[in-house]
Design an enzyme around this catalytic site. Structure first.
Site, short mmCIF file in Angstrom:
data_model
loop_
_atom_site.label_atom_id
_atom_site.label_comp_id
_atom_site.label_asym_id
_atom_site.label_seq_id
_atom_site.Cartn_x
_atom_site.Cartn_y
_atom_site.Cartn_z
N ARG A 122 0.81 -1.23 0.00
CA ARG A 122 0.00 0.00 0.00
C ARG A 122 0.84 1.27 0.00
O ARG A 122 0.35 2.32 0.44
CB ARG A 122 -0.99 0.02 1.17
CG ARG A 122 -1.93 -1.17 1.15
CD ARG A 122 -3.06 -1.04 2.14
NE ARG A 122 -3.65 -2.35 2.36
CZ ARG A 122 -3.33 -3.15 3.37
NH1 ARG A 122 -2.46 -2.75 4.27
NH2 ARG A 122 -3.90 -4.32 3.49
N LYS A 144 1.18 10.82 -11.98
CA LYS A 144 0.44 9.76 -12.67
C LYS A 144 1.34 8.54 -12.81
O LYS A 144 2.45 8.62 -13.31
CB LYS A 144 0.01 10.23 -14.05
CG LYS A 144 -1.12 11.22 -14.00
CD LYS A 144 -1.71 11.43 -15.38
CE LYS A 144 -2.89 12.38 -15.33
NZ LYS A 144 -3.45 12.64 -16.67
N GLU A 186 5.96 17.38 -26.21
CA GLU A 186 5.36 17.81 -24.94
C GLU A 186 5.87 19.19 -24.53
O GLU A 186 5.14 19.99 -23.95
CB GLU A 186 5.65 16.80 -23.83
CG GLU A 186 5.05 15.41 -24.04
CD GLU A 186 3.56 15.32 -23.69
OE1 GLU A 186 3.02 16.22 -23.02
OE2 GLU A 186 2.93 14.32 -24.10
N LYS A 228 3.88 22.68 -16.00
CA LYS A 228 3.06 21.55 -15.57
C LYS A 228 2.77 21.63 -14.07
O LYS A 228 1.64 21.37 -13.64
CB LYS A 228 3.75 20.22 -15.91
CG LYS A 228 2.87 19.03 -15.57
CD LYS A 228 3.23 17.76 -16.28
CE LYS A 228 2.21 16.68 -15.92
NZ LYS A 228 2.56 15.36 -16.48
N GLU A 238 -7.15 16.44 -11.31
CA GLU A 238 -7.66 16.56 -12.67
C GLU A 238 -9.16 16.85 -12.74
O GLU A 238 -9.87 16.32 -13.59
CB GLU A 238 -7.36 15.29 -13.48
CG GLU A 238 -7.61 15.48 -14.95
CD GLU A 238 -6.81 14.46 -15.77
OE1 GLU A 238 -7.04 14.43 -16.97
OE2 GLU A 238 -5.98 13.75 -15.20
N ARG A 242 -6.39 20.79 -14.94
CA ARG A 242 -5.37 19.80 -15.25
C ARG A 242 -5.58 19.15 -16.61
O ARG A 242 -4.63 18.74 -17.28
CB ARG A 242 -5.33 18.73 -14.16
CG ARG A 242 -4.27 17.71 -14.42
CD ARG A 242 -3.96 16.89 -13.21
NE ARG A 242 -2.94 15.92 -13.55
CZ ARG A 242 -2.17 15.31 -12.68
NH1 ARG A 242 -2.31 15.57 -11.42
NH2 ARG A 242 -1.26 14.45 -13.07
N ASN A 246 -3.87 17.65 -21.48
CA ASN A 246 -4.20 16.61 -22.45
C ASN A 246 -4.34 17.15 -23.86
O ASN A 246 -4.83 16.44 -24.74
CB ASN A 246 -5.49 15.90 -22.03
CG ASN A 246 -5.28 15.07 -20.78
OD1 ASN A 246 -4.24 14.44 -20.62
ND2 ASN A 246 -6.26 15.09 -19.89
N HIS A 249 -3.97 14.87 -26.78
CA HIS A 249 -3.88 13.50 -26.28
C HIS A 249 -5.07 12.63 -26.65
O HIS A 249 -4.93 11.42 -26.78
CB HIS A 249 -3.71 13.49 -24.75
CG HIS A 249 -2.31 13.78 -24.31
ND1 HIS A 249 -1.66 14.96 -24.65
CD2 HIS A 249 -1.40 13.05 -23.60
CE1 HIS A 249 -0.43 14.93 -24.13
NE2 HIS A 249 -0.25 13.79 -23.49
N HIS A 253 -4.10 9.45 -28.38
CA HIS A 253 -4.37 8.10 -27.87
C HIS A 253 -5.07 7.25 -28.91
O HIS A 253 -4.83 6.05 -29.01
CB HIS A 253 -5.22 8.17 -26.60
CG HIS A 253 -4.43 8.51 -25.37
ND1 HIS A 253 -5.02 8.71 -24.15
CD2 HIS A 253 -3.10 8.68 -25.19
CE1 HIS A 253 -4.08 9.00 -23.26
NE2 HIS A 253 -2.91 8.99 -23.88
N HIS A 266 4.63 8.03 -28.18
CA HIS A 266 3.62 8.86 -27.55
C HIS A 266 3.70 10.31 -28.04
O HIS A 266 2.69 10.91 -28.43
CB HIS A 266 3.80 8.80 -26.03
CG HIS A 266 2.84 9.65 -25.27
ND1 HIS A 266 1.49 9.39 -25.24
CD2 HIS A 266 3.02 10.78 -24.53
CE1 HIS A 266 0.88 10.31 -24.52
NE2 HIS A 266 1.78 11.16 -24.08
#
Lengths: 363, 363
Positions: A122, A144, A186, A228, A238, A242, A246, A249, A253, A266
């Site tokens: 955990r 992330k 990016e 960022k 997010e 936030r 993207n 993206h 994606h 990417h």
């Protein structure tokens, strides 16, 4: 210590942490000593990066009990199975809750190692040593972590903050050109979404960046991480702002998933996605034509693709976009632009214009 | 609505949530409506529980878009592979970040579903409908989610809070006697660690509890959840006080791991572990002999084992205890007792006395 070493603090209350940027920062023993509370450390890397940088990392960690876990290289290995290999290595070494994982590699290694750190007993401590430009300007900030699932990219994961990030410009010299350009995508994104002066600086210094001038790189990394961090600090989970990160993206994606992971990098997919978002923003009458042209030109100068692969039809694009995480209750939300440096998240746009963009790019 | 319905609030700031306890609470539509923000809901259950309680759960959720995921029953299925089945089911149904997972079952289903909720797209909503006494008094509070690893129990997981818990005493009538007793072990534990009057109440009402009197059960569940919530609210991430909840667990995990998962039930192992912790506390001169006798007697009256399996030697016990999560940098920390209702976490005890306890119980 390098002339270029800079420190940037990501301010997230009791989960704040520093990013050191510059030549040789990953080999500095003191950085690790300040951040590692226990004795047990595992360095997770891959078969490409380990031969280049593992030895010096282990030297810097000489005062700790260090184990290593070397995984195969590639986006296709960003899986739960590989995370399970990290768990097994830790359990075999009897790693406790007081242990620390160090991710030495690009975004794939960082995301998987971070997820392992978030979920081993955990949660254990986590340090990132990103060795690609993309990982330095993207994964260094935001917390992330996660892996891909056969049915979707980055579908499994957790928010988890590192205790320290070491972004070393020296490691960028061994990057191949496609990987390097992928990181630049990016970097350009930050200019597009929130920072017009930075976008202009990039237009001015793109040649020097492509020559991998360390001082220019350190500046570009620092501004990117700062951009960022500003967005993330304001909105850690997010909920709103936030999502600006993207930009490109959702289209990107779709390209990555549609082509199968690993075909397009990417950053390449995001680069094309930003061109498509700019195109749609233009068609909606929001972004001036001139800003669209500057966007496409800078992306092309960074040696990035500006059109999607021919294999994707408009219908396939839409289908792939509909399982994207950014869909809220069935409505498609996109990041679009009013101009360079000013972006917005919205589901309030004419879907016909989106279809026109897809027809234009994907037919 | 039942006469016995009670509401308990677990206060964790912006992650606070209610627990409803009583007859029929899991079939109340309004409870779900208050807690579910979107439309997509997946009920995760197992092959034993689903035939008994799934239909009424689905009736109560009739206003939502509901899917189900039914897993095999048993601790041996508390694996990453089963969590991956939940991910796949969600992805096949195109579940977004706004979706909700409902765990309908015992601790295994609750832990796995909670972990899936914590990690699907980095976190979706989570509701628990625990159908065993153990899950109602243990998993309802604390936010622990996760799975086992072949090399250790509960080694993979996350802290993640539900939005709602529905603890229905009606579901306890179908529990077999061993499962029911296993839950009583945790109930007794709360008396031992922080609440002597509750321990005395249990001595007085053990026969009624064994007869599954719903009113007595609702009271015992409520006090248990309150005890646990008090400890957890004070110390959400287990830095200190929270470790008290592990009374009997270090010995117990050694039994569970040593015998292979599933041979001994969790509560059975904890029950024996509490006897061993009481024995050690006595040997150290901390706990009075009389309190030790009361402890063992109540555990035995609850039809729980008070000695470990003969297969475990003292050496094997120590070996198994050393990979326990509660080891801090190599020093063994245990939960021990000064008396009934007053416990402490410590690594400051005579290891020879621990060896005597292990010799006494495991030779």
């Amino acid at each position: 210590m390098s002339n270029y070493e800079q420190r940037l603090d990501v301010d997230l209350g009791d989960r704040s942490y520093p990013i050191y940027i510059g030549e040789g920062v990953y080999a500095e023993t003191n950085h690790y000593k300040e951040a590692i509370p226990g004795r047990q450390v595992m360095v997770v890397s891959n078969e490409t990066v380990a031969p280049l940088y593992l030895e010096q990392t282990l030297n810097a960690l000489a005062d700790f009990d260090v184990a290593t876990c070397i995984l195969p290289d590639g986006e296709q290995y960003k899986t739960l199975e590989m995370v399970n290999r990290i768990y097994s290595a830790m359990l075999e070494q009897r790693f406790t809750r007081q242990s620390t994982l160090v991710a030495l590699g690009g975004g794939v290694i960082g995301d998987m190692t971070g997820f392992a750190a978030a979920t081993y007993q955990r949660g254990v401590h986590f340090i990132q040593v990103p060795t690609t430009l993309l990982a330095q300007v993207d994964s260094s900030v935001g917390g992330k972590t996660g892996v891909n699932h056969p049915l979707g990219k980055n579908m499994i994961g957790a928010f988890y903050q590192p205790r320290l990030v070491l972004a070393d410009t020296a490691t960028l010299r061994t990057l191949d050109d496609r990987q390097f350009a992928s990181g630049l995508a990016e970097v350009i994104k930050y200019g597009l979404i929130v920072d017009e002066p930075f976008f202009s600086w990039l237009e001015e210094h793109m040649d020097g960046l492509l020559a991998r001038d360390p001082e220019l790189l350190a500046y570009a990394i620092q501004v990117s991480c700062r951009c960022k961090a500003d967005v993330v600090e304001a909105d850690e989970k997010e909920a709103g702002q936030r999502a600006l990160l993207n930009l490109g993206h959702t289209f990107g994606h779709a390209i990555e998933t549609g082509m199968g992971y690993g075909e397009w990098l990417h950053g390449e997919a995001v680069a094309t996605g930003m061109c498509m978002a700019a195109d749609l923003s233009c068609r909606l009458g929001w972004m001036p034509q001139q800003d669209f042209d500057r966007t496409v030109q800078l992306i092309e100068r960074a040696k990035l693709p500006i059109t999607p692969p021919r294999a994707l039809t408009p219908e396939r694009f839409l289908e792939l976009m509909a399982v994207d995480k950014k869909v809220m209750d069935g409505k498609l939300r996109l990041v679009l632009m009013n101009k360079i440096g000013q972006s917005l998240v919205t589901d309030d746009f004419d879907l016909k214009k989106l279809e026109q963009t897809l027809q234009h790019y994907a037919d």
